[in-house]
Scaffold this motif. Structure first.
Motif, short mmCIF file in Angstrom:
data_model
loop_
_atom_site.label_atom_id
_atom_site.label_comp_id
_atom_site.label_asym_id
_atom_site.label_seq_id
_atom_site.Cartn_x
_atom_site.Cartn_y
_atom_site.Cartn_z
N ALA A 191 0.81 -1.22 0.00
CA ALA A 191 0.00 0.00 0.00
C ALA A 191 0.84 1.27 0.00
O ALA A 191 0.29 2.37 -0.06
CB ALA A 191 -0.92 0.01 1.22
N ALA A 192 2.17 1.16 0.07
CA ALA A 192 3.04 2.33 0.22
C ALA A 192 3.12 3.13 -1.08
O ALA A 192 3.67 2.64 -2.07
CB ALA A 192 4.43 1.89 0.67
N GLN A 193 2.60 4.35 -1.06
CA GLN A 193 2.64 5.24 -2.22
C GLN A 193 3.07 6.64 -1.76
O GLN A 193 2.62 7.13 -0.72
CB GLN A 193 1.26 5.32 -2.88
N PRO A 194 3.93 7.30 -2.54
CA PRO A 194 4.40 8.63 -2.14
C PRO A 194 3.31 9.67 -2.34
O PRO A 194 2.34 9.45 -3.07
CB PRO A 194 5.57 8.87 -3.09
N PRO A 195 3.44 10.82 -1.69
CA PRO A 195 2.48 11.91 -1.91
C PRO A 195 2.43 12.26 -3.39
O PRO A 195 3.45 12.29 -4.09
CB PRO A 195 3.06 13.06 -1.10
N GLU A 301 14.29 10.82 6.68
CA GLU A 301 14.07 12.25 6.44
C GLU A 301 14.15 12.46 4.93
O GLU A 301 15.18 12.17 4.31
CB GLU A 301 15.12 13.09 7.15
N LEU A 302 13.07 12.97 4.34
CA LEU A 302 13.00 13.10 2.89
C LEU A 302 13.55 14.46 2.44
O LEU A 302 13.56 15.44 3.20
CB LEU A 302 11.56 12.93 2.41
N VAL A 303 13.97 14.49 1.19
CA VAL A 303 14.44 15.73 0.58
C VAL A 303 13.22 16.61 0.28
O VAL A 303 12.27 16.13 -0.35
CB VAL A 303 15.22 15.44 -0.71
N PRO A 304 13.20 17.85 0.75
CA PRO A 304 12.04 18.71 0.50
C PRO A 304 11.69 18.78 -0.99
O PRO A 304 12.57 18.99 -1.83
CB PRO A 304 12.49 20.07 1.02
N GLY A 305 10.42 18.55 -1.28
CA GLY A 305 9.95 18.61 -2.67
C GLY A 305 10.21 17.37 -3.47
O GLY A 305 9.79 17.26 -4.62
N SER A 306 10.90 16.36 -2.89
CA SER A 306 11.22 15.11 -3.61
C SER A 306 10.94 13.92 -2.69
O SER A 306 11.85 13.40 -2.03
CB SER A 306 12.69 15.10 -4.06
N PRO A 307 9.70 13.47 -2.61
CA PRO A 307 9.34 12.43 -1.63
C PRO A 307 9.91 11.05 -1.94
O PRO A 307 9.71 10.13 -1.15
CB PRO A 307 7.81 12.43 -1.68
N THR A 308 10.59 10.87 -3.07
CA THR A 308 11.25 9.60 -3.35
C THR A 308 12.77 9.73 -3.25
O THR A 308 13.52 8.91 -3.77
CB THR A 308 10.85 9.05 -4.73
N ARG A 309 13.22 10.79 -2.58
CA ARG A 309 14.65 10.96 -2.28
C ARG A 309 14.78 11.19 -0.77
O ARG A 309 13.92 11.83 -0.16
CB ARG A 309 15.24 12.14 -3.05
N TYR A 310 15.82 10.63 -0.19
CA TYR A 310 15.97 10.75 1.26
C TYR A 310 17.39 11.16 1.61
O TYR A 310 18.34 10.97 0.84
CB TYR A 310 15.60 9.44 1.96
N LYS A 311 17.51 11.74 2.79
CA LYS A 311 18.81 12.19 3.27
C LYS A 311 19.52 11.04 4.00
O LYS A 311 18.88 10.25 4.71
CB LYS A 311 18.64 13.38 4.21
N TYR A 312 20.82 10.98 3.81
CA TYR A 312 21.63 9.94 4.45
C TYR A 312 22.99 10.55 4.78
O TYR A 312 23.77 10.88 3.87
CB TYR A 312 21.77 8.73 3.53
#
Length: 809
Positions: A191-195, A301-312
């Motif tokens: 069920a996981a879908q990004p905004p 923690e996601l990259v602002p404006g990019s919900p399929t990119r994350y900070k690491y």
């Protein structure tokens, strides 16, 4: 056609002749061949209560016989679970309520177990490949002979009951290894879908809470006794896994023999090959579900404006994605393709948790699974089946390390008792554990931990799993750092952690990922330990302080309730002089209830009057529960906490209010306060209502008889009346006991080899027309065991012996 002949004791000579020539018998059958063109043949000797003893000359034929007999008894388990693992439920059943089947299908497409199985299957040993191939052939042979209409029980005639391949079957077994991790989370992965994406239907929060409860609510017990505590001076074991009596986690009793190579008796979990609990000539063992952790969730923690990119570690990482499509059956029978893109991080798939962890523009959840690469799981159990000594048994744990999610209690013919938790466990550094523990004050991490889930900061590399030499797979705890204990007296476990396997030798210093240390034990765990460790003249092992076979059986059926033993006298003291109590705005007469409690025998037998009332007194629906007078003492874990906290100096007495609430609750359900347990607690077998003894975790009883929990997402229906009290499972028909003893086997090693008795509380067959559909359930209700036929003499001497030769060429 099967070669079949009914035999009695006088026919033993004919049976021996048949077995001796079994491999030369020609019988008719369907034209089925393994990929290598092999012909399959096995002899199945059925003894009393429908127990199959499978005799074969190699591993492929052994799998063929086990697959055939398992399908005959409980074929719906494999059919249902293969459909689930293939991600094809929606194509036969539609989307399901709240997209239940559709989300499951997408989740399993993301887990990709059929692909994993196809890749790993060639790397299995030839023995293991033969066993899987033979088992699938046996399943298919039964299907070809009987059609889907001939399947036993609830799935008969379903169009999704289809032939399977060895890869299908192996994928199902790999899913079983992930039962405490990915298999439970599949719906939430699917069920996981990004905004911004087309949203999946949101499952109710209760669905996720139920899934998490499946991970934390277990009720198995296991005892292993060494030479110092047994009459024979040799080892003894009591197996007592306690899963649901419906669904995919049922155990099935059987006996597997390849002359000169394998001779093992016990029970197989679900539709697994080989034996998961049981004994051979040298070692006996059982399992309980481990308290430790099989996966970790990560909050990104996601990259602002990019919900399929994350900070690491301050940098950006892109998720990967895969496109999946599922065929969904519509109400008119037509098919509609539904497509969904699912996303993955370097940890694993993304998931969404209703009300706990939605995928937002700022945050999202992913997870890493300690069993996703566990291709040693069947190697582990087969090597245990073949163990020639306790040393050899222990070697399997050290060298194979394929245990997925269970503790092991074992004993040997030379009187050694041994415990180990070899479960696949995330390996975190001390720094990572400290960071996680600090985060428990945060709302989300603490909320997840309440359900037994570790939530870590996935944007911080310090929270990664640690790779260590000697571990089965990267990132899991190596065997050298997992708890184990060998003794000559006893070891036991009841799903609590490794800490108190024997109260005289507490195990400390292991990673908290393996389970808690220096922690209060739950009531059932304390009762299990007290029953086996008590060597006083008045104790369960009698005046001599050592167990006989009969005493080992009796200790399981004793039905003592620890909560009653600890609090009963204090409650009666509070009852003294009390006639009525206010519950809300209602005046409730509790005089009769107090009298019933005073006369209660503190047991959970069928004729125990007061057990039902006592249980409802402490239900969360009845009142505020209880507080201990003497708190937990880490130096006295068996006997603390204990005693009932004093009544408040002012205001109403909460204990008396609890009694009043219990009176009202029973009245609402239609029961008197003096109802006997056997008149309220039951299980259904067809049209039979069979009374059940035993308790629930709240009662502190070793012998569980509790409402159903579906541990493996089965399609099998369960009919229950309207629930009045969810915390105890009370319905308007009473307590429907549908979870408890799966297979109880009492095993004793003697100078002449192993001797055993057993009882399968839900009986051997799921076929309502079988004589073995309810026979053991009635036997269990009467607190009786049946004899185990292990030797050739015992098998041949069984008055109900039936020999069947199955052959496919």
């Amino acid at each position: 056609m099967r070669v079949q002949q009914q035999m009695n004791h006088a026919g033993a000579v004919l049976v021996v002749a048949l077995i001796a020539s079994v491999l030369s018998i020609t019988s008719c059958g369907t034209d089925e061949q393994s990929p290598s063109g092999a012909t399959y043949e096995a002899t199945i000797r059925y003894t009393g209560y429908g127990v199959p003893h499978i005799l074969a000359d190699n591993w492929a034929n052994l799998g063929f016989g086990q697959g055939y007999s398992a399908t005959q008894d409980r074929g719906c388990i494999v059919a249902d679970q293969v459909l689930k693992v293939q991600g094809e439920r929606a194509s036969f059943l539609g989307r399901g309520e709240d997209d239940e089947y559709l989300d499951s299908d997408f989740g399993y497409r993301a887990l990709a177990l059929p692909e994993v199985a196809a890749k790993d299957f060639p790397n299995l040993s030839q023995r293991e490949q033969d066993l899987f191939t033979g088992y699938a052939a046996g399943y298919n042979h039964y299907l070809a002979e009987n059609g889907s209409e001939g399947f036993p029980g609830w799935c008969a005639g379903e169009e999704w009951v289809r032939p399977i391949t060895p890869i299908d079957y192996y994928a199902y077994v790999r899913d079983g290894a992930m039962m405490a991790s990915g298999a439970t989370l599949a719906h939430f992965i699917g069920a996981a879908q990004p905004p911004g994406a087309v949203p999946a239907a949101t499952a109710p929060v209760s669905d996720f809470e139920a899934a998490l409860t499946d991970l934390t609510v277990h009720a198995s017990n296991g005892w292993a006794l060494g030479s110092e505590r047994t009459e024979s001076g040799r080892g003894m074991v009591l197996t007592n896994p306690q899963f649901g009596w419906h669904g995919a986690t049922q155990f099935r009793e059987n006996h597997l023999t390849i002359p000169g190579e394998l001779d093992v008796y016990g029970a197989s979990f679900g539709g697994f090959p080989g034996m998961q609990v049981g004994f051979n000539q040298n070692v006996a063992w059982t399992h309980t579900v481990s308290e430790g952790f099989r996966f970790t969730m990560y909050e990104l923690e996601l990259v602002p404006g990019s919900p399929t990119r994350y900070k690491y570690d301050g940098e950006e990482r892109a998720m990967t994605s895969r496109d999946f499509s599922v065929q969904v059956r519509q109400e008119d029978g037509s098919m509609q393709e539904v497509q969904r893109t699912l996303y993955f991080t370097h940890y694993g798939p993304m998931l969404v948790v209703p009300a706990f962890g939605e995928w937002s523009d700022e945050r999202a959840l992913t997870y890493r699974d300690a069993n996703s690469e566990n291709n040693e799981v069947i190697t582990q159990f087969l090597e245990m089946n073949l163990a020639t000594s306790m040393d050899d048994f222990q070697r399997v744990f050290a060298e194979v390390s394929g245990i997925p999610w269970v503790n092991t209690m074992s004993a040997s013919s030379d009187g050694r008792a041994w415990y180990a938790d070899g479960s696949a466990t995330p390996h975190l550094s001390d720094e990572a554990i400290a960071l996680w523990q600090q985060s428990l004050d945060e709302t989300l991490a603490g909320a997840f931990f309440d359900f037994g889930i570790i939530l870590l900061n996935g944007s911080d590399s310090r929270l990664e799993w640690v790779d260590e030499e000697g571990a089965r797979d990267p990132g899991v705890v190596p065997y050298s750092k997992q708890p184990n204990l060998e003794r000559r007296d006893e070891v036991s476990n009841a799903n609590q952690s490794h800490w108190m396997i024997n109260s005289a030798e507490l195990l400390e210093g292991y990673t908290p990922m393996m389970g808690r240390e220096r922690h209060e034990q739950h009531l059932r765990g304390r009762m299990v330990a007290m029953l086996v460790e008590d060597d006083s003249p008045e104790g369960p092992s009698g005046p001599d302080g050592v167990f006989s076979m009969e005493e080992l059986q009796e200790v399981y059926m004793v039905n003592r309730g620890l909560l009653g033993e600890l609090l009963h006298d204090d409650v009666l003291a509070r009852c003294a002089g009390a006639d009525t109590v206010m519950v809300g705005e209602q005046t409730v007469d509790i005089a009769e209830a107090c009298t019933v409690l005073g006369d209660w025998d503190l047991l959970y037998n069928l004729d125990s009057v007061g057990a039902v009332l006592w249980r409802q007194v402490w239900s969360t629906a009845s009142g505020a529960g209880y507080e201990w007078k003497v708190p937990f003492d880490v130096n006295d874990p068996l006997d603390t906490p204990r005693g009932l906290a004093d009544a408040p100096l002012e205001g109403p007495d909460p204990v008396l209010q609890n009694i009043g609430g219990a009176v009202l609750m029973l009245e609402e359900a239609g029961f008197d306060v003096d109802v006997a347990l056997g008149d309220a607690q039951f299980t259904n077998k067809g049209d039979l209502r069979i009374p059940m003894h035993g308790g629930i975790s709240l009662d502190g009883v070793a012998n569980i008889g509790a409402p159903v929990i579906d541990f493996a997402d089965s399609l099998e229906p369960v009919d229950m009346a309207e629930t009045v009290d969810a915390s105890t499972g009370l319905t308007r028909e009473g307590y429907y006991a549908d979870r408890g003893p799966s297979i109880v086997i009492a095993i004793e090693f003697t100078d002449d080899g192993p001797r055993a008795t057993s009882i399968a509380a839900y009986s051997q067959s799921k076929d309502p027309n079988s004589p073995h559909f309810a026979d053991q359930t009635q036997l269990y209700s009467m607190e009786q065991f049946k004899p185990v036929r292990f030797t050739e003499e015992e098998i041949m001497g069984d008055p109900e012996l039936e020999v069947v030769v199955i052959r496919s060429n």
